[in-house]
Write a protein that holds these residues in place. Sequence first.
Motif, PDB file in Angstrom:
ATOM      1  N   ASP A   5       0.817  -1.219   0.000  1.00 51.47           N
ATOM      2  CA  ASP A   5       0.000   0.000   0.000  1.00 51.47           C
ATOM      3  C   ASP A   5       0.848   1.266   0.000  1.00 51.47           C
ATOM      4  O   ASP A   5       0.375   2.339  -0.380  1.00 51.47           O
ATOM      5  N   LEU A   6       2.126   1.155   0.412  1.00 52.53           N
ATOM      6  CA  LEU A   6       2.996   2.336   0.448  1.00 52.53           C
ATOM      7  C   LEU A   6       3.698   2.594  -0.890  1.00 52.53           C
ATOM      8  O   LEU A   6       4.381   3.623  -1.048  1.00 52.53           O
ATOM      9  N   TYR A  18       4.052   6.019  -2.564  1.00 54.02           N
ATOM     10  CA  TYR A  18       4.781   7.082  -1.856  1.00 54.02           C
ATOM     11  C   TYR A  18       6.286   6.833  -1.804  1.00 54.02           C
ATOM     12  O   TYR A  18       7.012   7.555  -1.132  1.00 54.02           O
ATOM     13  N   LEU A  19       6.746   5.784  -2.474  1.00 53.77           N
ATOM     14  CA  LEU A  19       8.166   5.419  -2.422  1.00 53.77           C
ATOM     15  C   LEU A  19       8.786   5.534  -3.808  1.00 53.77           C
ATOM     16  O   LEU A  19       8.111   5.298  -4.811  1.00 53.77           O
ATOM     17  N   LYS A  32      -2.722  -3.977   5.164  1.00 48.40           N
ATOM     18  CA  LYS A  32      -3.643  -2.860   5.346  1.00 48.40           C
ATOM     19  C   LYS A  32      -4.830  -2.932   4.379  1.00 48.40           C
ATOM     20  O   LYS A  32      -5.970  -2.811   4.787  1.00 48.40           O
ATOM     21  N   LEU A  61       6.585   9.478   5.396  1.00 49.00           N
ATOM     22  CA  LEU A  61       5.560   8.436   5.266  1.00 49.00           C
ATOM     23  C   LEU A  61       4.547   8.457   6.416  1.00 49.00           C
ATOM     24  O   LEU A  61       3.568   7.705   6.389  1.00 49.00           O
ATOM     25  N   TYR A 106       0.758   8.114   6.033  1.00 48.22           N
ATOM     26  CA  TYR A 106       0.218   6.882   5.433  1.00 48.22           C
ATOM     27  C   TYR A 106       0.345   5.673   6.355  1.00 48.22           C
ATOM     28  O   TYR A 106       0.054   4.545   5.960  1.00 48.22           O
ATOM     29  N   LEU A 107       0.804   5.900   7.581  1.00 54.88           N
ATOM     30  CA  LEU A 107       1.034   4.788   8.515  1.00 54.88           C
ATOM     31  C   LEU A 107       0.114   4.936   9.724  1.00 54.88           C
ATOM     32  O   LEU A 107      -0.189   6.057  10.145  1.00 54.88           O
ATOM     33  N   ASP A 108      -0.301   3.818  10.283  1.00 51.86           N
ATOM     34  CA  ASP A 108      -1.114   3.856  11.507  1.00 51.86           C
ATOM     35  C   ASP A 108      -0.196   3.844  12.718  1.00 51.86           C
ATOM     36  O   ASP A 108      -0.148   2.861  13.478  1.00 51.86           O
TER      37      ASP A 108
END
Lengths: 227, 227
Positions: A174-175, A178-179, A205, B175, B178-180
């Motif tokens: 899911d990341l 953004y990478l 996720k 990041l 976008y992270l919990d």
Amino acid sequence: MHQTLEAALEINLLHANQDGADRNRAILDEWGIRCLNLMSSPGAGKTVLLEKTLAQLNGEINIAIIEGDMTTELDADRLRQYGVPVIAINTGRSCHLDSKMVAGGLHRLAHEYDPTVFDLAIVENVGNLVCPAEFEVGEHLKVALLSITEGEDKPLKYPLMFQEADCLLLTKMDLAPYLDIDINRIEANVRQMNPDVTILPVSAKTGQGLDAWVMWLRSGVRNRVSI
Amino acid sequence: MHQTLEAALEINLLHANQDGADRNRAILDEWGIRCLNLMSSPGAGKTVLLEKTLAQLNGEINIAIIEGDMTTELDADRLRQYGVPVIAINTGRSCHLDSKMVAGGLHRLAHEYDPTVFDLAIVENVGNLVCPAEFEVGEHLKVALLSITEGEDKPLKYPLMFQEADCLLLTKMDLAPYLDIDINRIEANVRQMNPDVTILPVSAKTGQGLDAWVMWLRSGVRNRVSI
């Protein structure tokens, strides 16, 4: 200590570990349990993958967890909520599980439960991309996780883990937006180390790829019958 | 091998490593070089941090890099582009640098350059959150990186690295949306292990926190003079 003595002691240690791993595997075979060794860097998502796996498979497949951590039972407690037996092993200063520690875990499993009721034992190793790949614990299959946040070059820089894996999960997909990474390049680097490994991109996720992972796991357990 | 013999050999090994680290530090002090040991899990961003650091500080501070990797010179080659001496050490199967390997690196540095021209030597360790914290290499300061993608619980589960660090960089801050995760909780967990550590949230991508990092580094080098 002389270098040669050090090297000899290390070979001894690895041999003794391998003998112990073979003994563990024989015990697991006798109980009819397929065993999987789950390995990765710290924070690649081993425990959350197990949570998702237990939510989906528990009931269909009888699973026991052997949970390795240097210290704390944080992960063990997370997994106990799914109603499965979780044998927690604290490795202290050791950066990996070895076959002697897992033998102790199997002993505790057999003491607290009838071990023949389980189909699958999943060993969650200490978070470390290096040493766990060198120390077999008695597993039938090795599963490695690589978080895509770790970068494209890791299979080239930490080759043994990728060479040894039967299945490689690319986690935290899911990341990806953004990478600055190229998933195809990660896969090509993995294949350079291990052309035949099963590569599964997943996200705990969003749920991406979890069905494929569970299917792979089911077939790994079924293969036990035909051995 | 008996457990007690194993334990005795391990203590011997750590003592021998510590003696070697003390010798390395004495040599570095003689040359007037401050030494920093950079450690983290694989893929937390050690090399990109060094790239940003060299781009900002090279010229102002004379820096030499000692680059540890199990295999390949991928990282060493990235850093050579900044025109600094990069001594590459391949550790083979070893999951950490030890003082003997770094002694070899210092020997090569002194063979190829006049070592007294350098102000700062940065050792980039093998990506591993466990063993590098146990093996001093002769550094004056330890810097650990924790990528926020690794989760909140890592300081509790891998305590030694966090207890030993003089400075902890929380990396990949870009990041966070976008992270919990809760950055405050990560910091609280770090402080539980090490109340006095300097914690710097950074992002190599956006540049967040890099000025604070460079300032910390400058003051670490300056402190050399007063020792």
